[in-house]
Motif scaffolding. Structure first.
Motif, PDB file in Angstrom:
ATOM      1  N   LYS A 166       9.611 -26.608  39.171  1.00 22.45           N
ATOM      2  CA  LYS A 166      10.640 -27.547  39.969  1.00 22.45           C
ATOM      3  C   LYS A 166       9.917 -28.560  40.920  1.00 22.45           C
ATOM      4  CE  LYS A 166      15.169 -27.301  42.368  1.00 22.45           C
ATOM      5  NZ  LYS A 166      16.149 -26.360  42.721  1.00 22.45           N
TER       6      LYS A 166
ATOM      7  N   ASP B 205      17.532 -28.880  36.324  1.00 17.18           N
ATOM      8  CA  ASP B 205      17.660 -27.748  35.710  1.00 17.18           C
ATOM      9  C   ASP B 205      17.425 -27.752  34.332  1.00 17.18           C
ATOM     10  OD1 ASP B 205      17.719 -26.508  38.202  1.00 17.18           O
ATOM     11  OD2 ASP B 205      20.115 -26.057  38.193  1.00 17.18           O
ATOM     12  N   LYS B 206      17.966 -28.804  33.606  1.00 12.19           N
ATOM     13  CA  LYS B 206      17.729 -28.756  32.238  1.00 12.19           C
ATOM     14  C   LYS B 206      16.558 -29.116  31.735  1.00 12.19           C
ATOM     15  CE  LYS B 206      22.521 -30.311  30.955  1.00 12.19           C
ATOM     16  NZ  LYS B 206      23.064 -31.761  31.138  1.00 12.19           N
TER      17      LYS B 206
ATOM     18  N   ILE C  46      13.536 -28.369  33.522  1.00 10.00           N
ATOM     19  CA  ILE C  46      12.768 -26.936  33.685  1.00 10.00           C
ATOM     20  C   ILE C  46      12.991 -26.043  32.546  1.00 10.00           C
ATOM     21  CG2 ILE C  46      12.679 -24.911  35.341  1.00 10.00           C
ATOM     22  CD1 ILE C  46      13.565 -26.767  37.499  1.00 10.00           C
ATOM     23  N   TYR C  47      14.252 -25.872  31.951  1.00 12.57           N
ATOM     24  CA  TYR C  47      14.738 -25.261  30.906  1.00 12.57           C
ATOM     25  C   TYR C  47      13.928 -25.631  29.820  1.00 12.57           C
ATOM     26  CZ  TYR C  47      17.091 -22.713  27.417  1.00 12.57           C
ATOM     27  OH  TYR C  47      17.594 -21.728  26.163  1.00 12.57           O
ATOM     28  N   HIS C  48      14.327 -26.772  29.348  1.00 10.46           N
ATOM     29  CA  HIS C  48      13.792 -27.488  28.105  1.00 10.46           C
ATOM     30  C   HIS C  48      12.258 -27.478  27.960  1.00 10.46           C
ATOM     31  CE1 HIS C  48      17.520 -27.501  25.829  1.00 10.46           C
ATOM     32  NE2 HIS C  48      17.992 -27.801  27.026  1.00 10.46           N
ATOM     33  N   THR C  49      11.596 -27.548  29.087  1.00 10.69           N
ATOM     34  CA  THR C  49      10.185 -27.646  29.142  1.00 10.69           C
ATOM     35  C   THR C  49       9.348 -26.438  29.301  1.00 10.69           C
ATOM     36  OG1 THR C  49       9.905 -28.645  31.515  1.00 10.69           O
ATOM     37  CG2 THR C  49      10.462 -30.235  29.635  1.00 10.69           C
ATOM     38  N   SER C  50       9.873 -25.400  29.590  1.00  9.77           N
ATOM     39  CA  SER C  50       9.321 -24.191  29.564  1.00  9.77           C
ATOM     40  C   SER C  50       8.804 -23.668  28.393  1.00  9.77           C
ATOM     41  CB  SER C  50      10.374 -22.939  29.893  1.00  9.77           C
ATOM     42  OG  SER C  50      11.327 -22.725  28.911  1.00  9.77           O
TER      43      SER C  50
ATOM     44  N   ILE D  85      10.768 -22.225  25.171  1.00 13.03           N
ATOM     45  CA  ILE D  85      11.626 -23.488  24.467  1.00 13.03           C
ATOM     46  C   ILE D  85      11.108 -24.225  23.923  1.00 13.03           C
ATOM     47  CG2 ILE D  85      13.607 -24.721  24.923  1.00 13.03           C
ATOM     48  CD1 ILE D  85      14.403 -21.762  25.313  1.00 13.03           C
TER      49      ILE D  85
END
Ligand code: A3P
Length: 295
Positions: free
Chosen positions: A201, A221-222, A224-228, A231
């Motif tokens: 973040k 947030d999106k 962070i999620y999609h670039t983990s 994923i």
């Protein structure tokens, strides 16, 4: 079609002392004379430092956290890789020249080989550095699965080649140090893979600010999620599985391999680690770069 026989690889040659695949050497003048535009955004890394990760983050920021827009094309079509030349395919320079502005570009070149136009035009550059030991492990696996780079040979051979800088894009030490010095003179955001793992973040916020974007918490947030790692590993537009198997063979080693810090501990012998640390201290004595040797 590369017309490579099974297990055959593209050759390599030197450009000003730095190893490069031969097709890149063949068009070096064209690469060196590349004309950047002031609103180009360049991502620069030593190979395996997290280039694909930062590319996904940047594209998601530019598209306000909209994953569908980021899935419009695979990474290598969303970003032009300036010095890449694969026989019978358009070069990175050709791709960049055909791109509408603002362009998103990628390079692995050490600072002394960067086409001068990028610095002359004041382009924003995001550099990502990753600790040398994990790079060595990641690069070894990558060269095994990628036909447009040399076969790495045995682990022991590759270990020595890496220490000697006899790998494509040259010495890791010179690369991270050269760009570290340049960041004080040019608009370069210098990031670390390890920081991105520890606090995505915070690092994504820094990138947003650098790009002049101001996204809300929801978009952040999106991103962070999609670039983990987990994923991205499943996203065909971000995991290089759309590249023909003749070039990248994911059954040998997947491009999205582990995505962790400290995997070197599973590969370095005690003796190799001691030797590495000794050489590391010598080569990094003249820099303020804050890497820890035990990363
Ligand atoms: P490993 O081989 O250690 O797994 P590059 O894109 O510069 O070629 O770097 C590839 C390395 O970054 C690979 O490292 C890959 O798994 C890792 N990587 C890719 N996406 C990542 C992500 N979202 N999070 C963490 N690591 C990622």
């Amino acid at each position: 079609n590369l017309n490579l026989k099974k297990n055959e690889r593209i050759g390599v040659d030197y450009i000003k002392g730095i190893l490069q695949p031969t097709p890149t050497c063949d068009i070096w003048d064209e690469i060196w004379n590349f004309q950047a535009k002031p609103d180009d955004l360049l991502i620069s890394t030593y190979p395996k430092a997290g280039t694909t990760w930062i590319q996904e983050i940047v594209d998601m920021i530019q598209n306000d956290g909209n994953i569908e827009k980021c899935k419009r094309a695979p990474t290598h079509l969303r970003f032009a890789f300036i010095e890449l030349k694969i026989p019978s395919l358009p070069s990175g320079v050709d791709k960049a020249n055909a791109m509408p502005s603002p362009r998103k570009l990628k390079t692995h070149l050490p600072i002394q080989l960067l086409p001068p136009s990028f610095l002359e035009k004041g382009c924003k550059i995001i550099y990502v550095a990753r600790n040398a030991k994990d790079i060595l492990v990641s690069y070894y696996h990558f060269q095994k699965m990628n036909a447009v780079l040399p076969d790495p040979g045995t682990w022991e051979e590759y270990f020595e080649d890496f220490l000697d800088g006899k790998v494509c894009w040259g010495s890791w030490y010179d690369h991270v140090k050269g760009w570290w010095e340049a960041k004080d003179k040019y608009p370069i955001l210098y990031l670390f893979y390890e920081d991105m793992k520890e606090n995505p973040k915070h690092e994504i916020q820094k990138i947003m600010e650098f790009m002049g974007k101001n996204l809300d918490e929801d978009a952040l947030d999106k991103i962070i999620y999609h670039t983990s790692f987990d994923i991205m590993k499943k996203n065909p537009m971000a995991n290089y599985t759309t590249i023909p198997g003749e070039i990248m063979d994911h059954s040998v080693s997947p491009f999205m391999r582990k995505g962790t810090v400290g995997d070197w501990k599973n590969y370095f012998t005690v003796a190799q680690n001691e030797r590495f640390n000794e050489i590391y201290k010598e080569k990094m004595a003249d820099t303020t770069l804050p890497f820890s040797i035990d990363d």
